[in-house]
Motif scaffolding. Structure first.
Motif, PDB file in Angstrom:
ATOM      1  N   ASP A  26       0.824  -1.202   0.000  1.00  0.00           N
ATOM      2  CA  ASP A  26       0.000   0.000   0.000  1.00  0.00           C
ATOM      3  C   ASP A  26       0.868   1.266   0.000  1.00  0.00           C
ATOM      4  O   ASP A  26       0.761   2.124   0.885  1.00  0.00           O
ATOM      5  N   LEU A  27       1.765   1.361  -0.986  1.00  0.00           N
ATOM      6  CA  LEU A  27       2.652   2.519  -1.102  1.00  0.00           C
ATOM      7  C   LEU A  27       2.073   3.489  -2.125  1.00  0.00           C
ATOM      8  O   LEU A  27       1.618   3.076  -3.191  1.00  0.00           O
ATOM      9  N   ARG A  28       2.109   4.753  -1.795  1.00  0.00           N
ATOM     10  CA  ARG A  28       1.656   5.772  -2.738  1.00  0.00           C
ATOM     11  C   ARG A  28       2.778   6.041  -3.721  1.00  0.00           C
ATOM     12  O   ARG A  28       3.904   6.292  -3.306  1.00  0.00           O
ATOM     13  N   PRO A  29       2.519   5.979  -5.030  1.00  0.00           N
ATOM     14  CA  PRO A  29       3.599   6.199  -5.992  1.00  0.00           C
ATOM     15  C   PRO A  29       4.177   7.606  -5.906  1.00  0.00           C
ATOM     16  O   PRO A  29       3.434   8.582  -5.803  1.00  0.00           O
ATOM     17  N   GLY A  30       5.503   7.670  -5.913  1.00  0.00           N
ATOM     18  CA  GLY A  30       6.166   8.965  -5.896  1.00  0.00           C
ATOM     19  C   GLY A  30       7.544   8.826  -6.503  1.00  0.00           C
ATOM     20  O   GLY A  30       8.120   7.730  -6.499  1.00  0.00           O
ATOM     21  N   MET A  31       8.069   9.918  -7.064  1.00  0.00           N
ATOM     22  CA  MET A  31       9.419   9.836  -7.647  1.00  0.00           C
ATOM     23  C   MET A  31      10.451  10.628  -6.852  1.00  0.00           C
ATOM     24  O   MET A  31      11.646  10.491  -7.088  1.00  0.00           O
ATOM     25  N   GLY A  32      10.006  11.427  -5.881  1.00  0.00           N
ATOM     26  CA  GLY A  32      10.969  12.196  -5.103  1.00  0.00           C
ATOM     27  C   GLY A  32      10.576  12.276  -3.644  1.00  0.00           C
ATOM     28  O   GLY A  32       9.396  12.180  -3.301  1.00  0.00           O
TER      29      GLY A  32
END
Ligand code: ZN
Length: 185
Positions: free
Chosen positions: A56-62
């Motif tokens: 249940d990880l929220r997608p993020g790039m930074g």
């Protein structure tokens, strides 16, 4: 392993997210090296659908250190390459932007942030290309050029080190100000 709950939300600790982070001194603390590796791991996993779903990880790039409550000037970016699920990692300590393009762009569907868990109306005009300098974990100088979404990530994360949320950059009276002039990506 970091989870969503470890990342500060604008609502519960807004004052911390608005603090100006302090320069890192070398040699770097082991705890900061660990935080960097944790952030890289989170961001990579969050962009791999299967793993993101499982944990249940929220997608993020930074992610910037301050989002973990660490008021120090470093952030990481995990940028997916053209080949899916292949990533390039960027670690920037004591970063500064040394040159910018004149051209401005914005994320059409609105910028996102792991510390902002709500729909936000409006856009954030950003430089289309930036060159950023900083240090790696061993204190060696690094320099990267970013364009498009990578350039936006560098600017968004650097803002965090100065206590600025992307929502602070949206014009209150005219949230889509500049949409007609600047290029949407
Ligand atoms: Zn953010």
């Amino acid at each position: 392993m970091l989870r969503n709950k470890d990342i500060l939300d604008e609502k519960d600790k807004s004052k911390i997210l608005h603090t100006i982070s302090k320069e890192v001194t070398f040699p770097m603390d082991e705890s900061d090296k660990k935080a960097i590796n944790d952030m890289l791991e989170y961001l990579t996993n969050s962009q791999i659908e299967k793993i993101a779903k499982k944990y249940d990880l929220r997608p993020g790039m930074g992610m910037a250190a301050i989002q973990l409550g660490i008021p120090k000037r470093y952030f990481v970016v995990v940028h997916e390459q053209e080949e899916k699920e292949t990533f390039k990692n960027y670690i920037l300590i004591n970063p500064r932007i040394v040159s910018t393009s004149e051209e401005m762009i914005y994320v059409e569907e609105g910028e996102g942030c792991l510390s902002v868990n709500r729909e936000v109306e409006g856009i954030v005009p950003r430089c289309a290309r930036v060159t950023i300098e900083g240090y790696d974990m061993d204190g060696n100088k690094v320099k990267y050029r970013g364009r498009e979404e990578l350039a936006i990530a560098f600017q968004h994360e650097l803002d965090h080190l100065n206590g600025i949320m992307f929502t602070d950059r949206i014009d209150k009276d005219d949230p889509y100000k500049g949409a007609d002039i600047y290029r949407a990506i």
